[in-house]
Structures are given as structure tokens and as C-alpha cells.
Write a protein that holds these residues in place. Structure first.
Motif, PDB file in Angstrom:
ATOM      1  N   GLN A  98      -9.078  38.855  11.107  1.00  0.00           N
ATOM      2  CA  GLN A  98      -9.401  40.276  11.213  1.00  0.00           C
ATOM      3  C   GLN A  98      -9.840  40.743   9.835  1.00  0.00           C
ATOM      4  O   GLN A  98      -9.024  40.806   8.915  1.00  0.00           O
ATOM      5  CB  GLN A  98      -8.155  41.042  11.648  1.00  0.00           C
ATOM      6  CG  GLN A  98      -8.472  42.172  12.601  1.00  0.00           C
ATOM      7  CD  GLN A  98      -7.170  42.784  13.103  1.00  0.00           C
ATOM      8  OE1 GLN A  98      -6.311  43.110  12.294  1.00  0.00           O
ATOM      9  NE2 GLN A  98      -7.040  42.939  14.412  1.00  0.00           N
ATOM     10  N   GLN A  99     -11.126  41.043   9.696  1.00  0.00           N
ATOM     11  CA  GLN A  99     -11.695  41.376   8.381  1.00  0.00           C
ATOM     12  C   GLN A  99     -11.266  40.323   7.344  1.00  0.00           C
ATOM     13  O   GLN A  99     -11.537  39.143   7.542  1.00  0.00           O
ATOM     14  CB  GLN A  99     -11.283  42.790   7.967  1.00  0.00           C
ATOM     15  CG  GLN A  99     -12.069  43.812   8.743  1.00  0.00           C
ATOM     16  CD  GLN A  99     -11.428  45.176   8.681  1.00  0.00           C
ATOM     17  OE1 GLN A  99     -10.388  45.385   8.077  1.00  0.00           O
ATOM     18  NE2 GLN A  99     -12.068  46.128   9.335  1.00  0.00           N
ATOM     19  N   ASP A 100     -10.565  40.744   6.273  1.00  0.00           N
ATOM     20  CA  ASP A 100     -10.232  39.739   5.271  1.00  0.00           C
ATOM     21  C   ASP A 100      -8.864  39.097   5.526  1.00  0.00           C
ATOM     22  O   ASP A 100      -8.416  38.275   4.754  1.00  0.00           O
ATOM     23  CB  ASP A 100     -10.309  40.341   3.863  1.00  0.00           C
ATOM     24  CG  ASP A 100      -9.360  41.499   3.699  1.00  0.00           C
ATOM     25  OD1 ASP A 100      -8.893  42.026   4.732  1.00  0.00           O
ATOM     26  OD2 ASP A 100      -9.084  41.873   2.550  1.00  0.00           O
TER      27      ASP A 100
ATOM     28  N   ASN B 197      -5.904  35.290   2.946  1.00  0.00           N
ATOM     29  CA  ASN B 197      -7.073  36.162   2.776  1.00  0.00           C
ATOM     30  C   ASN B 197      -8.350  35.352   2.800  1.00  0.00           C
ATOM     31  O   ASN B 197      -8.370  34.208   2.366  1.00  0.00           O
ATOM     32  CB  ASN B 197      -7.008  36.851   1.422  1.00  0.00           C
ATOM     33  CG  ASN B 197      -5.871  37.812   1.362  1.00  0.00           C
ATOM     34  OD1 ASN B 197      -5.901  38.851   2.010  1.00  0.00           O
ATOM     35  ND2 ASN B 197      -4.839  37.431   0.623  1.00  0.00           N
TER      36      ASN B 197
ATOM     37  N   PRO C  53     -15.761  36.591   7.116  1.00  0.00           N
ATOM     38  CA  PRO C  53     -15.139  36.549   8.444  1.00  0.00           C
ATOM     39  C   PRO C  53     -15.157  35.116   8.977  1.00  0.00           C
ATOM     40  O   PRO C  53     -16.127  34.381   8.776  1.00  0.00           O
ATOM     41  CB  PRO C  53     -16.019  37.459   9.297  1.00  0.00           C
ATOM     42  CG  PRO C  53     -17.085  37.995   8.425  1.00  0.00           C
ATOM     43  CD  PRO C  53     -16.964  37.423   7.064  1.00  0.00           C
TER      44      PRO C  53
END
Ligand SMILES: Nc1ncnc2c1ncn2[C@@H]1O[C@H](COP(=O)(O)OP(=O)(O)OP(=O)(O)O)[C@@H](O)[C@H]1O
Ligand SMILES: [Mg+2]
Lengths: 365, 288
Positions: A252-254, A269, A273
């Protein structure tokens, strides 16, 4: 470095030697007064890039601009650039003073002016007492300092240094590194520095360009490269690192959750994506791992077995193995956490310290 | 430490027995030197001070007589001229050979060596054919219309210089090439980036760094030229006779062994003086 126009602008530089692409589309800007280092392994194109800036090689494509003007048609002796080479390049038949005075002599300056400038420069590199010696009577470190004085005596705006300290031992190297830093501060000269020593790069530079196979893998400050490496290559090149294999559970995103080979799920992290089930590599720095949870940011853990502990003076280095026999290095100064080999332990770390990269060398590798 | 040395059981076997015994391995070489150098040179020296009568008469007339002194001077002028011309031609060639890709320079080296191994007399006759009034060069130049009278290229200074320079070239090209290829190109790049123009790099960096090669080559050529016989005899004129020719003339035609020997000795002495100066200037270590 920011708003104002760059002093050196390298644009889409390409250099082929026969079928070898020594430099493969390199672009970068260097600000006035900046200390920029090219860091990369042998054959990655650092020297070639530097030589194109100096004018010793012509690029196959691309451009080098200094002060907004292309210098490709300007001969090396008219570029007003200083350079210190990896090899010793002092003129062996001249004294130290004559070597340092050479650039002014060929500019037909008066003897008084040359003598004054030579003295200033030799004082700057702390070799005032050696003016009358021949290069063969100097140590390697002294020779490179004379070479530095010779490169600076005509006050070039840009100084190129191609692994000037590679031939020196560690102690001497660190001394001269400091000296170069000091001179950079005092003179405000823009420096393009080449090294394959990451410590040297981190210690000296404002920014570092990491070279890999003729390309720049990442360019940024030492902290940028260390904390936010663009890919697994840079992560592995700068500092020490542990790599683990896994596949994406959810992204999800980073934020990304990764399942390791034994089923443990770890959160980390990512800069890009990632698709679910993609094979990825996780990277954690040895000093970001702990054998006991230290604060509430440390929200992740992994079961391991201790295999070896090394005393490093200021730190302890533990080698641990995971359930699937992957070795991991831990560095800590928490002496209390020491334990004996074979003991089961839990590694604790923060998800913000886990970096997840796409696996470059596909699933089977 | 000291103890260990003084207790060394082999110590007594060493130092005292320096004498002749140590020279034994060098004996064949010493005999060779004696038979082929010392004996002939001594007899030469002896001849020069005994024939036709005992005394320094031969040396006095050689150095005092205007004709002989002229030959002596001439010998030096020609040797110096040949050395200079050879150097001026050899330097760019050696440089070129140093920067050409080795595949190409190998071919040039083969040609140079081949010419060195070709018989001296044959090569000199070759030049006679090329240089004479009706020779290839004169006919070609007249054919193109550059000249309408044949140039006097033979039996004069020009002929000797051309012929000897050609023969001497390899002796300068080879040591110069070795020196020049030994210069790190990065030193030249370093000079360029500091702002030196190509001309300044040549005079201030490249030339001084090639001095050992220049010295070795020029020394070799000058000394060889001093004693040259065949080429000056065939390509030179009577007005610029060289010492070796004069010696031959004295001994062969006039049977004047004494004067010939004295001339040979002067040549040897002068050569040694030049060699000593050269060794002083460059250092013995650099002499190859
Ligand atoms: N003159 C040349 N001719 C042919 N290939 C060359 C030449 N110079 C460099 N290369 C090749 O280009 C590539 C990059 O070389 P370069 O010297 O720029 O590497 P580098 O990053 O400086 O390495 P190092 O750390 O070993 O100095 C290498 O593969 C090298 O073999
Ligand atoms: Mg390099």
C-alpha cells in the motif's frame, strides 16, 4: 547548488570503446563550490566520465557544459581545470617548487609572482620545507599533496581528482582526506572526486554519484544513499547490509508486507509500488537490528539462532542464522544482550528500517 | 645479534681470502680481454712511438701538420653533423613508433632491423646508385623539373652525411623509442591540464624526460661515426677525408705504420674522453 545554474552540467553522456559502453547515458549537475564524488566499482566508468570532463576523451554522444557553455571543442589546456591523477604524475626532472610553479611558468607569469604563489601553495599543503626536493625524494602521500598544489596554483574553478589516495595506506589516506576537506572549505573550489572507497566518499562529499556499469545508479547525499537507497545495488554498495528474500503479501503506497521463506511476515518500506506475490529483497542494516526490543518503534521480530559473536572494540558483531539457514549480521553496543552460540534469540527491528526492493535477478536466481 | 655473528662458524672462511682466487671465475673473460684488447692495443701504442723512429714524432706531426689536423677536425665535424641530423630525424620516428598501435610499429621495427642486418657495403653502394649525377634522385628531380642541373650529392659532405645518417638512424631510434615509451602518458596529460600548450609540453616535459635516450643514442652514433671508414670512403670527397680513411691510406698505401697507429690512438683517446664526459653527465647507471 539549488536555484542557481550549475557550474558543470553533464548531459546524456555516452562513451563507447569498441563495443563496450564505458559511460552509458550519464547526466548530472555540479553546483559551484560543491564536493561531488563518483563512487563505483572497478570499470564502472568513473575515470572515463572524469576524462571527458577534462578533455582527454571525446564522448560518443552527449555534452559537457561549464558555466552554460559546451566545452567539447575546448582543448584540455584551455579548460582551466585542475586535476590530480591516481598515478603519480609529478614531473620527475623538476623540483617540488618547479612542479608547483609549472602551470604559472607556462602562463608566462613573472618569476616573483610564481615564487609567491608556489610558497603559498606549498604552505597550504604543508610542504613548505620540501620546495627544493625532487619527486623521487618524497613519499607517495607527499607527492600527491604536491600534485594537489600544482593543480590548485592557477586557481581553477574545477578540480578533478581520480582516486588520488588509492595508492596510500589507510592512516595517511585519512590525513590527506582531512587536508583535502580543509582546502575545499578554504578555497571554495568545486571538486569532482573519484573513489571506490565508500567510507572515503561518505566522509568527504556533499553528494555522491554511485556508478554501476556506466550508469549512475543513484545520486544524493551520503544520508540519502544510506537511508533511502534507490535499489538493492546501492543498498549493498553503501554501508553494510543484510538481504533477505521474500514475496509481497500486500503493498500500500510505500508500505509493504513481505512473507519470508519460513512464513514469517515482515513489514517494510518501498520506494516503488510492488505487485502482490512479486519476489522481493529485504534489506536491514546490521546496526538497526537489536537482540532486545529497545523502544516502541521496534515493532518487528524474527526468530534466529546465534552462531558467533565478534568483539570489535566499540561494538559487538553477532552472526545469527534464520530457521532456513540464512546468515544475518547484527551490530550492537548492548553488551548485556550477549549470549552463547546455539542459543535461540529474537531479532528486533523497526519496520521503518526495513527496505524492500524488487528482486533484480528474477525468481529462480 | 653481535654474538651470533661472531659465533658464526663460517666467519673465518670468508674475508681474508680475497686475493686472486676470487677472480678465477672471470679468468676466461680476462684472457679474452688480454688477447684481443690489451695485446693489439699495446702493440699499436708501441708502433706509434717506435716507427719510423722512437719518440713522439708521429703525434707531433699529426697534431702540428695542417693537413692532418684538418682531417682530425673534419672527422669531428662530420661525426657531430651526422649525430645531429640523425637525432633530428630519429626523434619524431621514435615518438611515432611509441604512440602507434604495436601491430603497426612491429612492422616498422622489422624494417629497421632488416636494414641493420643488411651488409654495410651493399647499403652504401645502394646510396651511390641513388645519389650519383645520373642517379635516381637527380633524374627524378630533373624529370619533375625542380632542377635543370644535377645536384652534387656524392663525393662531398652531403653524400657522407646522407649515407652515414641512414646507417646510424637505428642506433638512435631504438634507445629513444625505449625511453619515450617508458614515459607515463599521464605525465603528459597532467602537463596539458595545467594549461601547457603542446609545444611547451614538448620542450619542458617530453624532451627533458627523453634525455637519457638522446644521450645514449647520440653517444653511440658520435663514437661510431668518429671511426667510420666504408661510407666516407665511398660517398665522401677527398676534401672531407675522415680519420679512418687517413689511417688506411697511411698504412696501406704509404706503409707508414707509425703515423697510422698514432692516428688510431688519438681516435681512441678522444672517444674515451667523450665517453667519460657522457658518463659524468648521465651517470653510469643509465648507460645501456
Ligand atoms: N582507452 C580505453 N580503451 C578501451 N576500453 C577502455 C578504455 N578506457 C576504459 N575502457 C573501458 O571502459 C570501462 C570503464 O573504464 P573506467 O576506467 O572509466 O572505469 P573506472 O570506473 O574508472 O574503474 P577503476 O575504478 O578501475 O579505475 C572499462 O570496462 C574499461 O575497460
Ligand atoms: Mg579509474
Amino acid at each position: 547548488m539549488s536555484a542557481q545554474a550549475p557550474l558543470v552540467n553533464i548531459r546524456n553522456l555516452v562513451k563507447h570503446f569498441g563495443s563496450v559502453a564505458a559511460v552509458d547515458d550519464v547526466s548530472l549537475q555540479v553546483g559551484e563550490g560543491e564536493f561531488l564524488t563518483f563512487l563505483g566499482s572497478s570499470g564502472s566508468g568513473k575515470t572515463t566520465t572524469l576524462f571527458i570532463v577534462a578533455g582527454f576523451e571525446d564522448p560518443t554522444a552527449g555534452d559537457v557544459e561549464i558555466d552554460g557553455r559546451s566545452v567539447l571543442s575546448v582543448k584540455p589546456n584551455e579548460r582551466n581545470i585542475g586535476m590530480v591523477f591516481q598515478r603519480y604524475t609529478l614531473f620527475p626532472h623538476m623540483t617540488v617548487a618547479q612542479n608547483v610553479g609549472f602551470p604559472l611558468m607556462v602562463r608566462r607569469r613573472s618569476k616573483a609572482e610564481i615564487d609567491k604563489a608556489v610558497k603559498e601553495m606549498l604552505d597550504l599543503v604543508q610542504l613548505g620545507a620540501y620546495a627544493g626536493r625532487k619527486p623521487s625524494e618524497l613519499s607517495g602521500g607527499q607527492q600527491q599533496r604536491v600534485a594537489l598544489a600544482r593543480a590548485l596554483v592557477y586557481k581553477p574553478r574545477i578540480l578533478l581528482m581520480d582516486e588520488p589516495l588509492a595508492a596510500l595506506d589507510k592512516r595517511l589516506r585519512e590525513d590527506i582526506q582531512q587536508e583535502i576537506r580543509r582546502i575545499h572549505r578554504e578555497l571554495g573550489v568545486t571538486i569532482l572526486y573519484v573513489t571506490h572507497d565508500q567510507e572515503e566518499a561518505l566522509r568527504m562529499s556533499d553528494r555522491i554519484a554511485v556508478f554501476s556499469h556506466g550508469k549512475i545508479a543513484q545520486i544524493g547525499s551520503g544520508a540519502d544513499l544510506y537511508e533511502r537507497p534507490a535499489d538493492a545495488f546501492v543498498a549493498g554498495f553503501i554501508g553494510n547490509s543484510n538481504f533477505l528474500q521474500g514475496s509481497v503479501v500486500q503493498s500500500q503506497q510505500d508500505q509493504v508486507a513481505v512473507r519470508l521463506d519460513d512464513g514469517t511476515v515482515i513489514r517494510g518500506n518501498t520506494r516503488h509500488p510492488l505487485a502482490a506475490n512479486a519476489r522481493v529483497r529485504l534489506m536491514i542494516r546490521p546496526e538497526r537490528l537489536a537482540l532486545a526490543p529497545s523502544n516502541d518503534q521496534v515493532d518487528q521480530s524474527l526468530d534466529v539462532t546465534l552462531s558467533d559473536t565478534t568483539y570489535l572494540g566499540d561494538m559487538l558483531q553477532h552472526e545469527v542464522v534464520t530457521a532456513w539457514q540464512q546468515r544475518i549480521t547484527v551490530r550492537t553496543n548492548d553488551r548485556a544482550a550477549a549470549s552463547s552460540a546455539g542459543n535461540a534469540l529474537k531479532l528486533h527491528f523497526a519496520s521503518t528500517d526495513v527496505m524492500v526492493f524488487e528482486d533484480g535477478n528474477r525468481a529462480t536466481a | 645479534m653481535f654474538e651470533a655473528i661472531s659465533n658464526n662458524p663460517y666467519r673465518n672462511l670468508r674475508a681474508p681470502r680475497v686475493g686472486l682466487r676470487r677472480l678465477r671465475p672471470a679468468l676466461p673473460a680476462l684472457i679474452f680481454l688480454f688477447v684481443f684488447m690489451v695485446v693489439p692495443l699495446s702493440s699499436l701504442l708501441l708502433l706509434s712511438v717506435t716507427k719510423p723512429e722512437t719518440g713522439l714524432g708521429n703525434y707531433i706531426s699529426l697534431l702540428g701538420d695542417a693537413t692532418y689536423a684538418r682531417v682530425l677536425l673534419n672527422t669531428f665535424i662530420i661525426a657531430a653533423l651526422v649525430t645531429l641530423v640523425t637525432l633530428v630525424i630519429a626523434y619524431p620516428v621514435a615518438w611515432l613508433l611509441a604512440i602507434l598501435p604495436s601491430r603497426v610499429s612491429q612492422i616498422f621495427f622489422a624494417i629497421i632491423l632488416l636494414s641493420m642486418w643488411t651488409n654495410l657495403l651493399a647499403r652504401t653502394y645502394g646510396w651511390m646508385v641513388l645519389l650519383q649525377r645520373t642517379g635516381v634522385i637527380n633524374r627524378a628531380l630533373m624529370g619533375v623539373g625542380l632542377i635543370d642541373q644535377p645536384l652534387p650529392l656524392i663525393n662531398n659532405l652531403a653524400g657522407v652525411t646522407i649515407g652515414m645518417t641512414y646507417i646510424m638512424l637505428p642506433y638512435v631510434i631504438l634507445p629513444l623509442h625505449a625511453t619515450i615509451s617508458g614515459i607515463d602518458p599521464a605525465i603528459m596529460q597532467a602537463a596539458a591540464i595545467t594549461g601547457a600548450k603542446p609545444r611547451q609540453i614538448f620542450w619542458h616535459v617530453m624532451l627533458p624526460l627523453s634525455l637519457p635516450g638522446i644521450g645514449a643514442g647520440c653517444m653511440m652514433v658520435f663514437v661510431m661515426a668518429l671511426g667510420y671508414y666504408v661510407t666516407p670512403a665511398l660517398l665522401g670527397g677527398t676534401s672531407n677525408m675522415m680519420l679512418a680513411e687517413m689511417i688506411a691510406q697511411q698504412v696501406q698505401s704509404l706503409l707508414n705504420w707509425g703515423l697510422g697507429s698514432a692516428a688510431a690512438f688519438i681516435l681512441l683517446a678522444v672517444t674515451l674522453v667523450f665517453y667519460a664526459i657522457y658518463v659524468r653527465a648521465i651517470g653510469l647507471g643509465r648507460v645501456r
